[in-house]
Enzyme design. Structure first.
Site, short mmCIF file in Angstrom:
data_model
loop_
_atom_site.label_atom_id
_atom_site.label_comp_id
_atom_site.label_asym_id
_atom_site.label_seq_id
_atom_site.Cartn_x
_atom_site.Cartn_y
_atom_site.Cartn_z
N PHE A 279 -7.06 4.59 4.97
CA PHE A 279 -7.24 5.90 4.32
C PHE A 279 -8.68 6.34 4.55
CE2 PHE A 279 -3.56 4.47 1.94
CZ PHE A 279 -2.80 5.62 1.84
N GLU B 109 -12.93 -3.58 5.34
CA GLU B 109 -13.45 -2.49 6.17
C GLU B 109 -14.86 -2.79 6.68
OE1 GLU B 109 -11.64 -1.96 3.50
OE2 GLU B 109 -9.98 -0.81 4.34
N LEU C 286 -8.13 -7.49 4.89
CA LEU C 286 -8.51 -6.29 4.14
C LEU C 286 -10.02 -6.25 3.98
CD1 LEU C 286 -6.14 -5.91 1.07
CD2 LEU C 286 -6.72 -4.16 2.73
N GLU D 6 -5.96 -2.73 9.57
CA GLU D 6 -5.08 -3.30 8.57
C GLU D 6 -3.66 -2.79 8.78
OE1 GLU D 6 -7.17 -1.97 5.12
OE2 GLU D 6 -8.95 -3.13 5.68
N ASP E 38 -10.58 7.73 2.68
CA ASP E 38 -11.39 7.42 1.51
C ASP E 38 -12.19 6.13 1.72
OD1 ASP E 38 -9.68 9.23 -0.75
OD2 ASP E 38 -8.59 8.52 1.01
N PHE E 39 -11.62 5.21 2.53
CA PHE E 39 -12.29 3.92 2.73
C PHE E 39 -13.41 4.01 3.75
CE2 PHE E 39 -7.78 2.10 1.88
CZ PHE E 39 -7.83 2.57 0.58
N HIS F 106 -7.07 8.15 -2.60
CA HIS F 106 -6.36 8.07 -1.32
C HIS F 106 -6.04 9.45 -0.77
CE1 HIS F 106 -5.64 4.21 -3.30
NE2 HIS F 106 -5.55 3.70 -2.09
#
Lengths: 325, 513
Positions: free
Chosen positions: A83, A60, A58, A29, A85-86, A129
């Site tokens: 990030f 993942e 967008l 992204e 986190d993803f 994040h």
């Protein structure tokens, strides 16, 4: 040698590998046109074209699935997850497919993909994040986890990760893209799965991970003015862990402090502590100290986030504890 | 013979009271059997026999209070004592014990080894009863910490509450009600006490694993270290300080049990550090012991093979490298950074051109004891890396130019240091060149890399006087050392080869063609 930032060294590593091997391609992204949220991939699409460096929607889930598929066909995808986190979204593809296929098929199948992502708090990005996701994956055999600390290691390890035949999660500390350091000119790689002694010392062993290596070294410098001689070991590759240098160091200093950014509970430091307890317990002269975050989500507020992040003072206090001071 | 002395039950204990003798004089006792109960700081403990024998003497009677270290009695064979235990009369006992108290109490200071031993007795051997002992009290670490903070002994809490599982509340209760143990009150009446053997009169001394390891290695007791250091948490530094400074007269008997010379350590004239120094003379301390593995393991095996089986012989030549260095400097300028010129490349070039005429040097001895001569010349170059010595291979070294060899040497050396060499890069060598000169060796005899038959060493380049046209002038020299397996290589072959390499290096321009 030249002085490069972490951002520049990663950019160079990607460019050199794209140049060297036509099977390497890069997507994610905002990595292409915009050059990446942190401008790590700036200029690469211009140089290598839209076939080799491109943006994605967008999603993942799609990034993970396509990377596994592409790697199986013999290419070497490098995917950026904006990030760390993803990684939770892409985790199914990484843990249940990328990590397993080599073992599942028994025919030499490999999944040579690299997932680049950033991690860590300190930018007031809040609880979604700012996480440090190493512990989410440390228990998954088949995935290599790399968390470098210097521009030299970032470049050499990323090149080695791209050339490696196993899936690698490459973790970049988002606070340290501007950190500068010496990087050799020309191509070189830093081998995966080898730890590095960043500072030699006699009194206490500090094993620090990723962004915490800088913190540990700064703490060591301050302690040195009091005559406390700290050895700092940077595993660089977290999984599989290069354990022997840690054992050797503990057998020398008899004291261990482990430092990472994630919560201490369930964190990687516990794993190192357990390994040392198994292999070198009778060489320990003090309880092992873990330095990490409290067991709570990363706070939004700047002052709370500051309190949350482990810092030099925390490391110094832990070192003093091991010395019985 | 066992002397029963009043042990030091805790850091603050200075005296104790004999509560009850469990064995009469002249009665046999067996090892592990309780002999006498004593009381101090509100705790009653027992002393057990450490050997089979007869209670020869009671030196202190029940009810008497004596200092720590006082001899309370003796156990031994009947012939050990002057008293005939079988026919002892009451008067005799009275006389003997009266003398005993007076004299032995004064000897307390010199009798410490025994007292430490007795002090260990009650705790360790107290649980050898017939019926399963329910064991000592239990207390969670938080309870133990609380007790330490209040200066209350857990044994006292157990005694006062009658509970086996101690809680923080019980500690608080006892702490609130008890007098500080340092106060000099009258000794409490024995009837008020729970007379139950309390297993750990030494209090809870904690030792780090490394401190315990060291203490065991030095043969000193953790409790003695704790006393000397004034701590109940022993670290490694406390142990080493104790051994270096304090150990002299108080080393535990067990450490020197094999030597009957314990007494002599405290004889007049011997200084307090005598025992520690004595130990240093007999036992070197081990800093570290590690398995021989990895690259070092390979070296271990191979050098063992060479030393055991090969007839390694070394011949040396001194080479004038003045012109070689001049050429090297010219080429460095001409070729620039693209191809860093390597002196090793010149040596490999000279070796590659000479070897085909000396074929037994480009060979190996097979397991079937045949000599296998190679057609290809693959020269290994020894590279020192963080992970040990690696010997990557330059394939077909005789077909490569100095420029090509320089490039290859550079690639292999950096690959070896970075760990990026391919498997093929590290095998198939037929001859080896080893450079000890870069480390400064004037003359170094290299060892053959088995199963090869020879290895060439290059040594340091040094400024020395040379003779040119009858004049003494400064020149640069380097030693070449050739080690060969004399089982299969004749001396003449080795010397001839080395001379040829020398003359090629002394006419370096010829190596460029």
């Amino acid at each position: 040698m030249s002085e490069l930032t972490v951002r520049e060294s990663i950019n160079q590593a990607l460019a050199e590998e794209l140049e060297r091997d036509e099977r390497v391609f890069l997507y994610g992204e905002d990595v292409a046109d915009y050059g990446g949220l942190y401008q790590v991939t700036a200029g690469l699409q211009e140089r290598f074209g839209e076939e080799r460096v491109f943006d994605t929607p967008l999603s993942e889930t799609t990034l993970g699935g396509t990377a596994v598929g592409a790697a199986l066909t013999g290419t070497r995808p490098v995917v950026e997850i904006m990030f760390g986190d993803f990684l939770a979204i892409v985790a199914d593809h990484l843990t249940n497919y990328a990590a397993k296929m080599h073992f599942n098929y028994g025919d030499g199948t490999s999944v040579p993909l690299v997932v680049r992502t950033n991690y860590g708090a300190g930018d007031q990005f809040g609880l979604h994040h700012s996480q440090s996701p190493i512990a989410w994956f440390q228990n998954v055999p088949g995935i290599k986890l790399v968390a470098p600390s210097t521009p030299h290691d970032y470049k050499g390890l990323l090149k080695a990760a791209i050339r490696d035949d196993d899936p690698v999660i490459f973790l970049e500390n988002k606070l340290r893209y501007e950190t500068e350091g010496e990087v050799p000119n020309g191509g070189y790689t830093v081998p995966l799965c080898r730890s590095d002694r960043k500072r030699e010392g006699e009194d206490v062993t500090v094993v620090a991970i990723g962004g915490m290596v800088d913190v540990a070294l700064a703490a060591a410098d301050r302690l040195a003015t009091e005559g406390i001689d700290v050895e700092v070991i940077d595993p660089r590759t977290v999984v599989p862990l290069d354990k022997e240098p840690i054992f050797d160091s503990v057998r020398k200093t008899h004291r261990l402090v482990v430092v990472h950014e994630a919560a201490t509970f369930g964190g990687f430091g516990g794993e190192i502590a357990a390994e040392v307890a198994e292999e070198a317990l009778f060489h320990l002269d003090a309880p092992i100290e873990r330095v990490g975050a409290p067991f709570t989500p990363v706070p939004f507020a700047e002052n709370l986030e500051e309190a949350y992040l482990p810092d030099e003072d925390d490391v110094i206090a832990a070192v003093r504890n091991t010395l019985g001071e | 013979m066992q002397r029963l002395t009043l042990p030091k039950g805790g850091k603050t204990m200075e005296e104790g009271t004999v509560v009850e003798w469990l064995v009469a004089e002249g009665e046999p006792v067996s090892a592990g059997e309780p002999v006498v109960l004593f009381e101090s700081e509100k705790m009653t403990s027992e002393i057990t026999a450490s050997e089979d024998g007869v209670l020869l003497e009671r030196a202190v009677e029940a009810g008497e209070t004596v200092p720590v270290g006082t001899e309370l009695g003796r156990i031994g064979e009947e012939s050990d004592g002057s008293t005939d235990a079988g026919t002892v009369s009451g008067e005799d006992v009275g006389t003997a014990s009266g003398e005993g108290v007076g004299t032995r109490a004064g000897e307390t200071g010199s009798d410490r080894p025994e007292s430490v031993d007795a002090g260990r007795g009650p705790g360790r051997s107290g649980s050898t009863g017939v019926e399963p002992d329910p064991g000592p009290f239990r207390a969670a670490p938080s309870t133990r910490r609380l007790a330490r903070e209040h200066g209350v002994s857990l044994s006292a809490v157990a005694a006062e509450t009658g509970a086996r599982r101690l809680t923080p509340a019980a500690v608080e209760a006892v702490a609130a009600g008890s007098n500080p143990p340092t106060e000099d009150g009258p000794a409490p009446d024995a009837d008020e006490l729970v007379v139950e053997p309390v297993p750990n009169p030494e209090g809870d001394v904690l030792g780090s694993p490394w401190a315990r390891t060291l203490a065991a290695n030095y043969g000193v007791s953790l409790e003695a270290v704790a006393d000397a250091a004034g701590t109940d948490r022993v670290r490694a530094a406390d142990v080493t300080n104790y051994v270096e400074r304090d150990a002299g007269g108080t080393t535990e008997p067990s450490a020197t049990a094999a030597e009957p010379a314990v007494e002599s350590a405290v004889e007049p004239g011997s200084d307090a550090g005598g025992a520690a120094i004595e130990r240093d003379r007999t036992e070197p301390r081990v800093a570290r012991e590690a398995p021989i593995t990895g690259a070092r393991g390979v070296m271990f095996e191979r050098m063992g093979t060479v030393a055991g089986e090969y007839a390694s012989t070394t011949t040396v030549a001194r080479v004038d490298v003045t012109e070689l260095l001049a050429l090297y400097n010219r080429l460095s300028t001409a070729w620039g950074e693209d191809v860093p010129v390597s002196l090793t490349a010149f040596v490999v070039r000279a070796v590659g051109r000479s070897l085909p005429d000396y074929e037994t040097l480009n060979a190996e001895v097979t397991e079937a004891k045949t000599l296998r001569i190679y057609e290809d010349v693959n020269v290994g170059i020894a590279v020192d890396t963080d992970d040990g010595l690696l010997v990557p291979t330059i394939y077909d070294a005789n077909d490569r130019t100095v420029r090509g060899l320089s490039r290859e040497v550079g690639r292999l050396a950096s690959g070896a240091r970075e760990g990026t060499l391919e498997h093929d890069d590290l095998q198939n060598g037929t001859f080896t060149v080893s450079n000890a000169g870069s480390l400064g060796a004037y003359i170094n005899t290299p060892q053959i890399n088995p199963p090869q038959t020879a290895v060439l060493g290059t040594c340091a380049i040094v400024d020395e006087p040379g003779i040119v046209d009858g004049e003494v002038v400064p020149r640069k020299f380097m030693h070449l050392t050739l080690t060969y397996d004399h089982r299969v290589v004749e001396g003449a072959t080795a010397v001839g080869f080395l001379q040829e390499v020398k003359s090629r290096l002394e006419a370096p321009e010829s190596l460029l063609s």
